[in-house]
Design a protein around this motif. Structure first.
Motif, PDB file in Angstrom:
ATOM      1  N   PRO A   1      -3.992   2.750  -7.664  1.00 27.96           N
ATOM      2  CA  PRO A   1      -3.622   1.464  -7.923  1.00 27.96           C
ATOM      3  C   PRO A   1      -2.929   0.341  -6.956  1.00 27.96           C
ATOM      4  N   PHE A   2      -3.248  -0.437  -6.962  1.00 24.04           N
ATOM      5  CA  PHE A   2      -2.694  -1.638  -5.593  1.00 24.04           C
ATOM      6  C   PHE A   2      -3.004  -2.994  -6.555  1.00 24.04           C
ATOM      7  N   VAL A   3      -2.660  -3.776  -5.934  1.00 28.64           N
ATOM      8  CA  VAL A   3      -2.527  -5.296  -5.082  1.00 28.64           C
ATOM      9  C   VAL A   3      -1.853  -5.067  -3.703  1.00 28.64           C
ATOM     10  N   TRP A   4      -3.013  -6.260  -3.140  1.00 28.95           N
ATOM     11  CA  TRP A   4      -3.044  -7.530  -2.095  1.00 28.95           C
ATOM     12  C   TRP A   4      -2.428  -8.434  -2.526  1.00 28.95           C
ATOM     13  N   LEU A   5      -2.369  -8.629  -1.532  1.00 26.06           N
ATOM     14  CA  LEU A   5      -1.478 -10.098  -1.456  1.00 26.06           C
ATOM     15  C   LEU A   5      -1.969 -11.068  -0.316  1.00 26.06           C
ATOM     16  N   ASP A   6      -2.570 -11.937   0.241  1.00 27.24           N
ATOM     17  CA  ASP A   6      -3.672 -12.121   1.394  1.00 27.24           C
ATOM     18  C   ASP A   6      -4.229 -13.899   1.038  1.00 27.24           C
ATOM     19  N   ASP A   7      -4.234 -14.330   1.820  1.00 31.17           N
ATOM     20  CA  ASP A   7      -4.753 -15.732   2.140  1.00 31.17           C
ATOM     21  C   ASP A   7      -6.548 -15.283   2.409  1.00 31.17           C
ATOM     22  N   GLU A   8      -6.464 -15.283   2.814  1.00 31.92           N
ATOM     23  CA  GLU A   8      -8.325 -14.580   2.824  1.00 31.92           C
ATOM     24  C   GLU A   8      -8.767 -14.262   1.932  1.00 31.92           C
ATOM     25  N   ILE A   9      -8.589 -13.443   1.240  1.00 36.82           N
ATOM     26  CA  ILE A   9      -9.868 -12.582   0.027  1.00 36.82           C
ATOM     27  C   ILE A   9     -10.916 -13.310  -0.619  1.00 36.82           C
ATOM     28  N   THR A  10     -11.257 -12.977  -0.822  1.00 34.73           N
ATOM     29  CA  THR A  10     -12.840 -13.945  -1.284  1.00 34.73           C
ATOM     30  C   THR A  10     -13.326 -12.722  -2.689  1.00 34.73           C
ATOM     31  N   ASP A  11     -14.088 -13.241  -3.079  1.00 37.04           N
ATOM     32  CA  ASP A  11     -15.058 -12.148  -4.277  1.00 37.04           C
ATOM     33  C   ASP A  11     -16.065 -11.244  -3.278  1.00 37.04           C
ATOM     34  N   ALA A  12     -16.377 -11.276  -2.436  1.00 36.86           N
ATOM     35  CA  ALA A  12     -17.005 -10.066  -1.796  1.00 36.86           C
ATOM     36  C   ALA A  12     -15.867  -9.344  -1.746  1.00 36.86           C
ATOM     37  N   ASP A  13     -15.176  -9.643  -1.137  1.00 33.95           N
ATOM     38  CA  ASP A  13     -13.676  -8.396  -1.315  1.00 33.95           C
ATOM     39  C   ASP A  13     -13.453  -7.990  -2.597  1.00 33.95           C
ATOM     40  N   ARG A  14     -13.765  -8.296  -3.255  1.00 34.42           N
ATOM     41  CA  ARG A  14     -13.335  -7.686  -4.974  1.00 34.42           C
ATOM     42  C   ARG A  14     -14.083  -7.280  -4.803  1.00 34.42           C
ATOM     43  N   ARG A  15     -15.632  -7.858  -4.855  1.00 36.53           N
ATOM     44  CA  ARG A  15     -16.530  -6.590  -5.383  1.00 36.53           C
ATOM     45  C   ARG A  15     -16.741  -5.572  -4.653  1.00 36.53           C
ATOM     46  N   TRP A  16     -16.525  -5.623  -3.307  1.00 36.66           N
ATOM     47  CA  TRP A  16     -16.700  -4.595  -2.322  1.00 36.66           C
ATOM     48  C   TRP A  16     -15.384  -3.299  -2.906  1.00 36.66           C
ATOM     49  N   VAL A  17     -14.300  -3.807  -3.228  1.00 40.67           N
ATOM     50  CA  VAL A  17     -13.151  -3.209  -4.192  1.00 40.67           C
ATOM     51  C   VAL A  17     -13.568  -2.220  -5.193  1.00 40.67           C
ATOM     52  N   ALA A  18     -14.259  -2.930  -5.797  1.00 39.31           N
ATOM     53  CA  ALA A  18     -15.053  -2.573  -7.359  1.00 39.31           C
ATOM     54  C   ALA A  18     -15.897  -1.223  -6.893  1.00 39.31           C
ATOM     55  N   ALA A  19     -16.687  -1.765  -5.903  1.00 44.03           N
ATOM     56  CA  ALA A  19     -17.735  -0.845  -6.096  1.00 44.03           C
ATOM     57  C   ALA A  19     -16.837   1.245  -4.694  1.00 44.03           C
ATOM     58  N   HIS A  20     -16.061   1.075  -4.009  1.00 41.47           N
ATOM     59  CA  HIS A  20     -15.491   1.297  -3.553  1.00 41.47           C
ATOM     60  C   HIS A  20     -13.626   2.082  -3.804  1.00 41.47           C
ATOM     61  N   HIS A  21     -13.476   2.121  -4.153  1.00 44.13           N
ATOM     62  CA  HIS A  21     -12.152   2.226  -4.867  1.00 44.13           C
ATOM     63  C   HIS A  21     -12.435   2.673  -5.996  1.00 44.13           C
ATOM     64  N   PRO A  22     -11.426   4.052  -6.184  1.00 41.85           N
ATOM     65  CA  PRO A  22     -11.813   4.457  -7.544  1.00 41.85           C
ATOM     66  C   PRO A  22     -10.770   4.258  -9.027  1.00 41.85           C
ATOM     67  N   HIS A  23     -10.315   3.250  -8.608  1.00 39.57           N
ATOM     68  CA  HIS A  23      -8.604   2.823  -8.971  1.00 39.57           C
ATOM     69  C   HIS A  23      -8.601   1.657  -9.523  1.00 39.57           C
ATOM     70  N   PRO A  24      -7.717   0.869 -10.244  1.00 43.02           N
ATOM     71  CA  PRO A  24      -7.846  -0.167 -10.483  1.00 43.02           C
ATOM     72  C   PRO A  24      -7.061  -1.564  -9.158  1.00 43.02           C
ATOM     73  N   ALA A  25      -7.467  -2.606  -8.949  1.00 42.81           N
ATOM     74  CA  ALA A  25      -6.963  -3.242  -8.192  1.00 42.81           C
ATOM     75  C   ALA A  25      -7.192  -4.497  -8.036  1.00 42.81           C
ATOM     76  N   LEU A  26      -5.911  -4.678  -8.024  1.00 41.75           N
ATOM     77  CA  LEU A  26      -5.710  -6.542  -7.947  1.00 41.75           C
ATOM     78  C   LEU A  26      -5.573  -7.051  -6.795  1.00 41.75           C
ATOM     79  N   LEU A  27      -6.569  -8.794  -6.283  1.00 43.90           N
ATOM     80  CA  LEU A  27      -6.331  -8.598  -5.114  1.00 43.90           C
ATOM     81  C   LEU A  27      -6.658  -9.868  -5.642  1.00 43.90           C
ATOM     82  N   HIS A  28      -5.365 -10.416  -4.983  1.00 45.67           N
ATOM     83  CA  HIS A  28      -4.945 -12.073  -5.656  1.00 45.67           C
ATOM     84  C   HIS A  28      -4.786 -13.293  -3.832  1.00 45.67           C
TER      85      HIS A  28
END
Length: 174
Positions: A120-147
């Protein structure tokens, strides 16, 4: 990539997260210690004065493995980490690919997900969008918080509270 210690990964960007676009109000009242790390032009970057030394302890208090996810690369450990009281941290190696990411997906997203691998991972960045969240949800097998951190104010207690809550409770169900 780093060997897994079982903890979630906490990826940290620098520009816009630890170095906000606007000066932090607290920075004006901070006294300079006069050390070699304190000069605004010590490394040719006057924005280093916008770093909040308290961010280091606040990040270290998170129950995860801190990893730099910044274009600062190895310089993050040479320039930023000492100013925050952080040890040298692992650094994401960016994928060197001629292929552009899908529309709206940040160029860092695939590298961050690849580095996290089976964790699982958390990503702290100022350029994260919903497109990144959707991509990670589709390609990463574990929970992730893109904040997304507001780049004008940088990392706040509220941001860290969201991350802490997710790490303490949400990572199993996110």
């Amino acid at each position: 990539m780093s060997a897994s210690d079982g903890r979630p990964v906490v990826f940290v960007d620098i520009d816009g997260v630890l170095i906000p676009f606007r000066a932090r109000p607290a920075a004006a009242g901070r006294q300079r210690s006069g050390s070699a790390l304190d000069g605004p032009d010590c490394y040719g970057n006057p924005l280093l004065d916008r770093l909040d030394p308290d961010d280091g302890g606040r990040l270290l208090a998170l129950p995860g493995e801190l990893v730099w996810a910044s274009t600062w690369m190895a310089e993050a450990n040479e320039v930023v980490a000492p100013r925050l009281g952080l040890p040298a941290l692992p650094v994401v190696d960016w994928i060197d690919d001629d292929e552009d990411p899908p529309s709206g997906v940040h160029w860092k997203t695939a590298s961050v997900a690849r580095w996290a691998a089976e964790r699982p991972f958390v990503w702290l960045d100022d350029e994260i969008t919903d497109a990144d969240r959707r991509w990670v949800a589709a390609h990463h097998p574990h929970p992730a918080l893109l904040h997304r951190v507001d780049p004008h104010v940088g990392l706040t207690d509220l941001d860290l509270a969201v991350v802490r809550r997710w790490l303490d409770h949400g990572e199993q169900t996110a």
